[in-house]
Write a protein that holds these residues in place. Structure first.
Motif, PDB file in Angstrom:
ATOM      1  N   LEU A 103       0.814  -1.210   0.000  1.00 27.46           N
ATOM      2  CA  LEU A 103       0.000   0.000   0.000  1.00 27.46           C
ATOM      3  C   LEU A 103       0.852   1.268   0.000  1.00 27.46           C
ATOM      4  O   LEU A 103       0.730   2.102  -0.893  1.00 27.46           O
ATOM      5  N   PHE A 104       1.695   1.428   1.026  1.00 30.29           N
ATOM      6  CA  PHE A 104       2.561   2.594   1.135  1.00 30.29           C
ATOM      7  C   PHE A 104       3.940   2.170   1.627  1.00 30.29           C
ATOM      8  O   PHE A 104       4.131   1.048   2.108  1.00 30.29           O
ATOM      9  N   THR A 105       4.874   3.105   1.544  1.00 24.09           N
ATOM     10  CA  THR A 105       6.182   2.968   2.184  1.00 24.09           C
ATOM     11  C   THR A 105       6.309   4.104   3.186  1.00 24.09           C
ATOM     12  O   THR A 105       6.011   5.258   2.855  1.00 24.09           O
ATOM     13  N   LEU A 106       6.729   3.791   4.408  1.00 26.05           N
ATOM     14  CA  LEU A 106       6.902   4.801   5.441  1.00 26.05           C
ATOM     15  C   LEU A 106       8.384   5.044   5.673  1.00 26.05           C
ATOM     16  O   LEU A 106       9.170   4.104   5.768  1.00 26.05           O
ATOM     17  N   SER A 107       8.755   6.310   5.757  1.00 24.28           N
ATOM     18  CA  SER A 107      10.144   6.679   6.041  1.00 24.28           C
ATOM     19  C   SER A 107      10.118   7.882   6.973  1.00 24.28           C
ATOM     20  O   SER A 107       9.907   9.016   6.534  1.00 24.28           O
ATOM     21  N   GLY A 108      10.270   7.636   8.269  1.00 24.78           N
ATOM     22  CA  GLY A 108      10.218   8.729   9.227  1.00 24.78           C
ATOM     23  C   GLY A 108       8.850   9.386   9.241  1.00 24.78           C
ATOM     24  O   GLY A 108       7.837   8.741   9.461  1.00 24.78           O
ATOM     25  N   SER A 141      13.338  -2.929  -9.072  1.00 26.61           N
ATOM     26  CA  SER A 141      12.498  -2.088  -8.201  1.00 26.61           C
ATOM     27  C   SER A 141      11.443  -2.884  -7.449  1.00 26.61           C
ATOM     28  O   SER A 141      10.355  -2.374  -7.168  1.00 26.61           O
ATOM     29  N   GLY A 142      11.738  -4.125  -7.140  1.00 26.80           N
ATOM     30  CA  GLY A 142      10.823  -4.907  -6.319  1.00 26.80           C
ATOM     31  C   GLY A 142       9.710  -5.598  -7.068  1.00 26.80           C
ATOM     32  O   GLY A 142       8.819  -6.183  -6.450  1.00 26.80           O
ATOM     33  N   GLY A 143       9.724  -5.528  -8.389  1.00 23.94           N
ATOM     34  CA  GLY A 143       8.755  -6.278  -9.183  1.00 23.94           C
ATOM     35  C   GLY A 143       7.482  -5.547  -9.528  1.00 23.94           C
ATOM     36  O   GLY A 143       6.735  -5.968 -10.415  1.00 23.94           O
ATOM     37  N   ARG A 144       7.188  -4.433  -8.823  1.00 22.07           N
ATOM     38  CA  ARG A 144       5.942  -3.704  -9.072  1.00 22.07           C
ATOM     39  C   ARG A 144       6.255  -2.276  -9.493  1.00 22.07           C
ATOM     40  O   ARG A 144       7.151  -1.633  -8.932  1.00 22.07           O
ATOM     41  N   LEU A 145       5.490  -1.785 -10.469  1.00 23.52           N
ATOM     42  CA  LEU A 145       5.659  -0.420 -10.962  1.00 23.52           C
ATOM     43  C   LEU A 145       4.313   0.277 -11.053  1.00 23.52           C
ATOM     44  O   LEU A 145       3.268  -0.367 -11.132  1.00 23.52           O
ATOM     45  N   CYS A 146       4.338   1.607 -11.063  1.00 24.69           N
ATOM     46  CA  CYS A 146       3.122   2.388 -11.277  1.00 24.69           C
ATOM     47  C   CYS A 146       3.480   3.638 -12.066  1.00 24.69           C
ATOM     48  O   CYS A 146       4.643   4.013 -12.157  1.00 24.69           O
ATOM     49  N   ASN A 147       2.485   4.273 -12.657  1.00 24.91           N
ATOM     50  CA  ASN A 147       2.676   5.554 -13.367  1.00 24.91           C
ATOM     51  C   ASN A 147       1.341   6.188 -13.733  1.00 24.91           C
ATOM     52  O   ASN A 147       1.272   7.023 -14.625  1.00 24.91           O
ATOM     53  N   LYS A 204      -1.808   4.435  -8.594  1.00 23.42           N
ATOM     54  CA  LYS A 204      -1.315   3.067  -8.430  1.00 23.42           C
ATOM     55  C   LYS A 204      -1.359   2.252  -9.721  1.00 23.42           C
ATOM     56  O   LYS A 204      -0.775   1.171  -9.790  1.00 23.42           O
ATOM     57  N   ASP A 205      -2.031   2.769 -10.751  1.00 22.14           N
ATOM     58  CA  ASP A 205      -2.139   2.034 -12.014  1.00 22.14           C
ATOM     59  C   ASP A 205      -0.824   2.081 -12.783  1.00 22.14           C
ATOM     60  O   ASP A 205       0.028   2.947 -12.560  1.00 22.14           O
ATOM     61  N   PHE A 206      -0.691   1.138 -13.712  1.00 19.20           N
ATOM     62  CA  PHE A 206       0.502   1.122 -14.553  1.00 19.20           C
ATOM     63  C   PHE A 206       0.100   1.018 -16.015  1.00 19.20           C
ATOM     64  O   PHE A 206      -0.739   0.202 -16.395  1.00 19.20           O
ATOM     65  N   PHE A 207       0.706   1.863 -16.853  1.00 18.40           N
ATOM     66  CA  PHE A 207       0.442   1.879 -18.279  1.00 18.40           C
ATOM     67  C   PHE A 207       1.736   1.612 -19.042  1.00 18.40           C
ATOM     68  O   PHE A 207       2.771   2.209 -18.749  1.00 18.40           O
ATOM     69  N   GLU A 208       1.661   0.718 -20.005  1.00 22.69           N
ATOM     70  CA  GLU A 208       2.816   0.455 -20.875  1.00 22.69           C
ATOM     71  C   GLU A 208       3.033   1.602 -21.849  1.00 22.69           C
ATOM     72  O   GLU A 208       4.167   1.898 -22.228  1.00 22.69           O
ATOM     73  N   ARG A 209       1.936   2.229 -22.268  1.00 21.53           N
ATOM     74  CA  ARG A 209       1.991   3.326 -23.232  1.00 21.53           C
ATOM     75  C   ARG A 209       1.088   4.456 -22.770  1.00 21.53           C
ATOM     76  O   ARG A 209       0.159   4.246 -21.994  1.00 21.53           O
ATOM     77  N   VAL A 210       1.339   5.660 -23.257  1.00 20.40           N
ATOM     78  CA  VAL A 210       0.464   6.775 -22.958  1.00 20.40           C
ATOM     79  C   VAL A 210      -0.894   6.508 -23.601  1.00 20.40           C
ATOM     80  O   VAL A 210      -0.959   6.200 -24.798  1.00 20.40           O
ATOM     81  N   PRO A 211      -2.001   6.583 -22.850  1.00 25.50           N
ATOM     82  CA  PRO A 211      -3.320   6.377 -23.450  1.00 25.50           C
ATOM     83  C   PRO A 211      -3.548   7.327 -24.610  1.00 25.50           C
ATOM     84  O   PRO A 211      -3.086   8.469 -24.604  1.00 25.50           O
TER      85      PRO A 211
END
Length: 303
Positions: free
Chosen positions: A206-211, A274-280, A289-296
């Motif tokens: 879900l998230f990454t926490l850093s401080g 990068s841990g196997g998961r990407l988003c953009n 949180k979604d990931f697209f291979e190409r610009v819609p």
């Protein structure tokens, strides 16, 4: 188009930071941002350490920029910022108060991703003070980035790879996870050099926490959109450091900029690093949180 390296968004030891920047000096990145952005207590790299690192980077042909805290809320943080600004380098302001301390007419001052340059009027105001470069907020869509560049002529940089810095809190999540309060800080975040991964009850990241900061769980990447970013006038692609393999990530983006590596291959390599998961999704105007291979197509048709 420049390839830039953003400030480290985690707590690393002083030795780890010096070793990291020695490695960075040997990469093909063009510009390096140094400094602490997320938490005033993460000060392994003190202002007096920066000149040695900056000199090493400049000798290697890199441009050096100082990044300020994103939230400056007390005298201690103000003093830390004043000490940083005494150094003779360009400055990335991440809090508007920095503009009262660093005059864009006397040195290069850029607006960082934590200043809300969402629209043309906000950018025009910054331009009136002498600012010529902005790194757009991470949640801005491709259409908004293109529109702002086209209508202001601003030199725009875009966060292009790494966990997204999403929010800041008065409380420290890392201290809380250790049963402590922020005032009892023992810098336990140094034990989590890429942050603490938080999952849903179903076990999904879900998230990454850093401080005091919340970052995305997945690495955000625009490696597949390099040609589109160039077409809409973006001048800089920012990579955010991770504890391992940052040099390899820089190499992948350099090959993309040179045209010697295809989008699909680059994305596949970055997924492994990068841990196997990407988003953009935000770039495409969708959920982050979604990931697209190409610009819609509906986005790509807008310039």
């Amino acid at each position: 188009m420049e390839l830039t390296l953003g400030p480290v968004l985690y707590e690393w030891s002083r030795d780890a930071l010096f070793n990291f920047y020695r490695e960075v000096s040997e990469t093909s990145v063009d510009r390096v941002y140094l400094g602490e952005v997320l938490c005033s207590k993460k000060r392994a790299l003190k202002p007096e350490d920066i000149p040695a690192i900056a000199e090493m980077l400049e000798k290697a042909g890199k441009k050096v920029v100082l990044s300020s805290l994103a939230v400056i809320s007390n005298e201690d943080e103000l003093e830390f910022t004043r000490r940083l600004l005494k150094l003779p380098y360009a400055v990335e302001a991440n809090d508007m108060s920095v503009l009262n301390m660093a005059d864009p007419k006397e040195r290069e001052v850029f607006a960082g991703p934590h200043i809300t340059t969402y629209n043309v009027p906000s950018i025009e105001f910054l331009q009136s003070t002498g600012i010529k470069r902005v790194t757009f907020p991470v949640e801005l869509s491709r259409d908004s980035i293109a529109y702002n560049i086209r209508n202001t002529g601003i030199e725009g940089e875009v966060f292009s790879h790494g966990r997204l810095p999403l929010a800041f809190s008065w409380r420290c999540y890392t201290a809380r996870a250790s049963g402590l309060t922020k005032s009892e800080c023992r810098r336990n975040c140094k034990d989590e050099p890429d942050g603490i991964l938080i999952k849903t009850m179903e076990g999904s990241p879900l998230f990454t926490l850093s401080g005091t900061s919340v970052l995305s769980a997945d690495a955000y990447t625009l490696a597949g959109f390099v040609e589109d970013l160039r077409a809409i006038g973006v001048k800089g692609l920012r990579i955010s450091p991770q504890y391992n393999d940052t040099g390899k990530i820089i190499g992948i983006f350099r090959k993309r900029l040179e045209g010697s590596l295809g989008a699909d291959e680059a994305v596949a390599e970055l997924r492994l690093l990068s841990g196997g998961r990407l988003c953009n999704g935000w770039y495409a105007g969708a959920a982050g949180k979604d990931f697209f291979e190409r610009v819609p197509e509906e986005a790509a048709g807008t310039n």
